[in-house]
Write an enzyme that holds these catalytic residues in place. Structure first.
Site, mmCIF file in Angstrom:
data_model
loop_
_atom_site.group_PDB
_atom_site.id
_atom_site.type_symbol
_atom_site.label_atom_id
_atom_site.label_comp_id
_atom_site.label_asym_id
_atom_site.label_seq_id
_atom_site.Cartn_x
_atom_site.Cartn_y
_atom_site.Cartn_z
ATOM 1 N N SER A 67 0.843 -1.201 0.000
ATOM 2 C CA SER A 67 0.000 0.000 0.000
ATOM 3 C C SER A 67 0.875 1.245 0.000
ATOM 4 O O SER A 67 2.014 1.217 0.498
ATOM 5 C CB SER A 67 -0.880 0.025 1.255
ATOM 6 O OG SER A 67 -1.521 1.279 1.390
ATOM 7 N N TYR A 80 -2.208 -0.891 10.439
ATOM 8 C CA TYR A 80 -2.329 -1.354 9.041
ATOM 9 C C TYR A 80 -1.084 -0.964 8.241
ATOM 10 O O TYR A 80 -0.518 -1.798 7.518
ATOM 11 C CB TYR A 80 -3.582 -0.733 8.426
ATOM 12 C CG TYR A 80 -3.726 -0.914 6.923
ATOM 13 C CD1 TYR A 80 -4.231 -2.090 6.384
ATOM 14 C CD2 TYR A 80 -3.373 0.108 6.038
ATOM 15 C CE1 TYR A 80 -4.367 -2.245 5.003
ATOM 16 C CE2 TYR A 80 -3.506 -0.033 4.666
ATOM 17 C CZ TYR A 80 -4.007 -1.211 4.155
ATOM 18 O OH TYR A 80 -4.143 -1.362 2.792
HETATM 19 N N1 LIG Z 1 -8.772 -0.164 -1.485
HETATM 20 C C1 LIG Z 1 -7.708 0.589 -1.295
HETATM 21 O O1 LIG Z 1 -7.767 1.831 -1.323
HETATM 22 C C2 LIG Z 1 -6.371 -0.062 -1.068
HETATM 23 C C3 LIG Z 1 -5.230 0.754 -1.084
HETATM 24 C C4 LIG Z 1 -3.990 0.161 -0.881
HETATM 25 C C5 LIG Z 1 -3.903 -1.196 -0.679
HETATM 26 N N2 LIG Z 1 -5.040 -1.967 -0.672
HETATM 27 C C6 LIG Z 1 -4.885 -3.392 -0.443
HETATM 28 O O2 LIG Z 1 -5.541 -4.117 -1.468
HETATM 29 C C7 LIG Z 1 -5.806 -5.422 -0.990
HETATM 30 C C8 LIG Z 1 -7.197 -5.846 -1.400
HETATM 31 O O3 LIG Z 1 -8.155 -5.051 -0.706
HETATM 32 P P1 LIG Z 1 -9.372 -4.369 -1.438
HETATM 33 O O4 LIG Z 1 -9.195 -2.911 -1.272
HETATM 34 O O5 LIG Z 1 -9.528 -4.932 -2.776
HETATM 35 O O6 LIG Z 1 -10.594 -4.738 -0.471
HETATM 36 P P2 LIG Z 1 -11.528 -6.024 -0.375
HETATM 37 O O7 LIG Z 1 -12.369 -5.834 0.812
HETATM 38 O O8 LIG Z 1 -12.182 -6.284 -1.666
HETATM 39 O O9 LIG Z 1 -10.488 -7.204 -0.127
HETATM 40 C C9 LIG Z 1 -10.022 -7.574 1.144
HETATM 41 C C10 LIG Z 1 -10.057 -9.074 1.155
HETATM 42 O O10 LIG Z 1 -9.405 -9.580 2.311
HETATM 43 C C11 LIG Z 1 -10.080 -10.746 2.674
HETATM 44 N N3 LIG Z 1 -9.873 -11.004 4.094
HETATM 45 C C12 LIG Z 1 -9.987 -10.133 5.123
HETATM 46 N N4 LIG Z 1 -9.751 -10.759 6.295
HETATM 47 C C13 LIG Z 1 -9.469 -12.050 5.986
HETATM 48 C C14 LIG Z 1 -9.149 -13.196 6.745
HETATM 49 N N5 LIG Z 1 -9.020 -13.138 8.075
HETATM 50 N N6 LIG Z 1 -8.965 -14.376 6.103
HETATM 51 C C15 LIG Z 1 -9.075 -14.447 4.738
HETATM 52 N N7 LIG Z 1 -9.335 -13.385 3.969
HETATM 53 C C16 LIG Z 1 -9.553 -12.213 4.583
HETATM 54 C C17 LIG Z 1 -11.533 -10.519 2.382
HETATM 55 O O11 LIG Z 1 -12.197 -11.753 2.175
HETATM 56 C C18 LIG Z 1 -11.466 -9.637 1.160
HETATM 57 O O12 LIG Z 1 -11.631 -10.384 0.008
HETATM 58 C C19 LIG Z 1 -5.562 -5.383 0.516
HETATM 59 O O13 LIG Z 1 -4.299 -5.965 0.787
HETATM 60 C C20 LIG Z 1 -5.520 -3.905 0.823
HETATM 61 O O14 LIG Z 1 -4.740 -3.625 1.959
HETATM 62 C C21 LIG Z 1 -6.265 -1.428 -0.862
#
Ligand SMILES: NC(=O)c1ccc[n+]([C@@H]2O[C@H](COP(=O)([O-])OP(=O)(O)OC[C@H]3O[C@@H](n4cnc5c(N)ncnc54)[C@H](O)[C@@H]3O)[C@@H](O)[C@H]2O)c1
Length: 287
Positions: free
Chosen positions: A179, A192
């Site tokens: 991130s 985080y």
């Molecule tokens: N959305 C943003 O702005 C952003 C920015 C930077 C990084 N990210 C990163 O992108 C990645 C994907 O997130 P996203 O934004 O697509 O959101 P999202 O909610 O679609 O994905 C998060 C996923 O994590 C899984 N998860 C959470 N806890 C879990 C557990 N205990 N066991 C198994 N699975 C678990 C969920 O099932 C979900 O599919 C993450 O690593 C997040 O930190 C997101």
């Protein structure tokens, strides 16, 4: 410039994490109009944690378009996961869904065994699951939250990678979702951001460790992306302003992040390891 506006979102809040993609307004854009399959990942088997929604779903579809078979690992969002599976199958590929807590080592071992039994090999591991909880002060971060965030974001990636590595070989790869917060910091997402820093170091160290085996390890560091994580983490006002403070003055859609994962998994990235691709709308944080 593109079709990925609106750049502001209606205020909304989901009270449980992980969030549900189907409940978002507007729904995230997770695929583009191209159906062109160049076969960049033909016959590869990819595990995508958190692949039911958000960035993971967009990666699953982009991989399927390139010929990869997909194993989606997710916590409990069954409806979102079924939609991802249908999309992957629409593009002529196969998808298995495995749900459970990635912070549990035994679950990770059994998930890897399930993938191996189904597809008989594993070529790509995308460590993408995460949780995040907004806190104004360090003293408000409970020990329970701190440990759980590390369990999901770091321990899970470690367990999946450690078990999955038994099946990877020359030419295979690992991609970690980190991130922008690992580089820039985030005053309200301290624990985080720490986990994302740990994944950055994991990426660099494991890349060096695996060079002689021909297994590459890289990361993608997104900026703001419109996914279920956002309404499940932030309050209504923060959601409505999400992405406004970056140079493009908007959040990305998941589809805008996915191609980097295709590139990093493809032959075109054969000389790239230990690196991070920053996709953040113009913030210069690449160090
Ligand atoms: N959305 C943003 O702005 C952003 C920015 C930077 C990084 N990210 C990163 O992108 C990645 C994907 O997130 P996203 O934004 O697509 O959101 P999202 O909610 O679609 O994905 C998060 C996923 O994590 C899984 N998860 C959470 N806890 C879990 C557990 N205990 N066991 C198994 N699975 C678990 C969920 O099932 C979900 O599919 C993450 O690593 C997040 O930190 C997101």
């Amino acid at each position: 410039m593109n079709n990925y506006f609106p750049n502001k979102f209606p205020p909304q809040k989901q009270n449980v994490q992980p969030g549900i993609e189907e409940d978002m307004n507007p729904k995230p854009i997770y695929k583009n109009n191209t159906s062109l399959n160049q076969g960049k990942l033909k016959d590869k088997v990819a595990i995508i944690t958190g692949g039911d929604s958000g960035i993971g779903r967009a990666v699953a579809i982009a991989y399927a378009k390139e010929g990869a078979k997909i194993a989606v690992i997710y916590l409990n969002e069954h409806n979102d996961a079924e939609i991802t599976k249908k999309e992957v199958e629409f593009f002529g590929s196969e998808c298995i869904l495995i749900n459970g807590d990635i912070g549990d080592e035994q679950f990770c071992i059994s998930a890897i065994n399930t993938v191996k039994s189904k597809f008989n090999k594993i070529n790509i591991i995308v460590n993408n699951s995460a949780e995040q909880h907004v806190c104004n002060d360090l003293i408000d971060i409970t020990t329970e939250q701190f440990q759980k965030t590390f369990k999901t974001n770091v321990f899970g990636a470690f367990y999946i990678t450690k078990e999955g590595l038994k099946h990877l070989s020359y030419g295979d790869c690992i991609i970690n979702t980190t991130s922008i917060t690992a580089y820039k910091g985030n005053e309200k997402l301290i624990d985080y951001s720490m986990t994302k820093g740990a994944l950055t170091s994991f990426t660099r160290s494991l890349a060096l460790n695996l060079i002689n085996k021909g297994i590459r390890v890289n990361a993608v560091a997104p900026g703001p992306v419109w996914t279920p994580l956002i309404p499940a983490s932030f309050d209504e006002f923060q959601v409505s302003m999400f992405g406004q403070d970056n140079p493009m003055k908007r959040a990305a859609q998941p589809v805008e992040i996915a191609d980097a994962y295709v590139f990093l998994a493809s032959e075109g990235a054969s000389f790239i390891t230990g690196e991070t691709i920053h996709i953040n709308g113009g913030e210069l944080v690449n160090s």
